[in-house]
Write a protein that holds these residues in place. Sequence first.
Motif, short mmCIF file in Angstrom:
data_model
loop_
_atom_site.label_atom_id
_atom_site.label_comp_id
_atom_site.label_asym_id
_atom_site.label_seq_id
_atom_site.Cartn_x
_atom_site.Cartn_y
_atom_site.Cartn_z
N THR A 133 46.63 38.92 22.14
CA THR A 133 46.08 39.06 23.49
C THR A 133 45.43 37.78 23.99
N PRO A 135 42.20 36.50 24.25
CA PRO A 135 41.20 36.75 25.30
C PRO A 135 40.56 35.49 25.85
N TRP A 136 40.75 34.34 25.17
CA TRP A 136 40.19 33.09 25.68
C TRP A 136 41.07 32.48 26.77
N PHE A 140 44.49 36.70 30.28
CA PHE A 140 44.13 37.88 29.50
C PHE A 140 44.00 39.08 30.43
N PRO A 142 42.56 42.63 30.65
CA PRO A 142 41.71 43.65 30.04
C PRO A 142 42.17 45.07 30.37
#
Length: 295
Positions: A133, A135-136, A140, A142
């Motif tokens: 994923t 997330p950085w 990304f 959510p």
Amino acid sequence: MPRPNIPVPPWGLAVTAILSVQLGSALSVNLIETVGPGGTAWLRLSMGAIILLAIGRPPLRSIRRPDVLPLLGLGITTGVMTVGFLAAVEHIPLGTAVAIEFLGPLTVAAIRSHNKTALAWPALALAGVVLLTQPWQGDFNPTGVAWAALAAVGWGVYILLTQRMGDRFSGIGSLTLTVPIAAVATAVVGIPQSAGHLRLDILAAAAGLAILLPVLPFALEMLALRRMTPAAFGTLMALEPAVGVLLGLLILHQQPSAIQVAGILLVVLAGAAAQRGGRRRPDKNGSPADLDFVG
């Protein structure tokens, strides 16, 4: 002259079931674009219910009062899990959604092993999901991750409820009870999303997807489990995220990065390792009641 009997190896049945599940998921993307994830789930489950009721008879006379709530719970959970996964696929790549969803049964298997070291495998798989994923990164999503997490929780609960009902209803009988319930449960979101789009081609596509998932893979998994150990079966099921990435690439043209490929490998490794030495309680027919990976 009699035709030679060439039996299909059990691993071949299991792998075909995996391909059927992931192919059905990949091909559902086009339907999602037309009727939404809720509409796709409702149509697919409704068609699946019709097919299952046509080939099997629901064991209504065997239902007892204590069975009612677990059956309703299993049907509703099936619906929630299906909607959650399809909503995730709408936002994130197929392989990523499968990997996140796989955390559910993997965590259940680790907790039920009564071995503290087994909890390392869900943690390893979670690390793989983080790589998937990323997330950085700015892209990304959510929303997609949240839907996939809901599907993961649903899959975990699904396995627990399936085991509970395994001693009461075996084989196709359980599906003839729970899939119709799931179809009714998803109608709440499915009918509004699909209203105005129920053309003949849409219904035909939903029927085809229902054969790919859940009808065909359940039958194949049932045949495979009669001829292989639960640990071997579970190890093969750990390939699902990798197959999801492959079909996402071939059908949906979702190109994973090198980091995401590493993440998938971690998830597959964790899933396979979690099955080592695993033993699951068989149901009254000798089949592992809690090993139902149809999702």
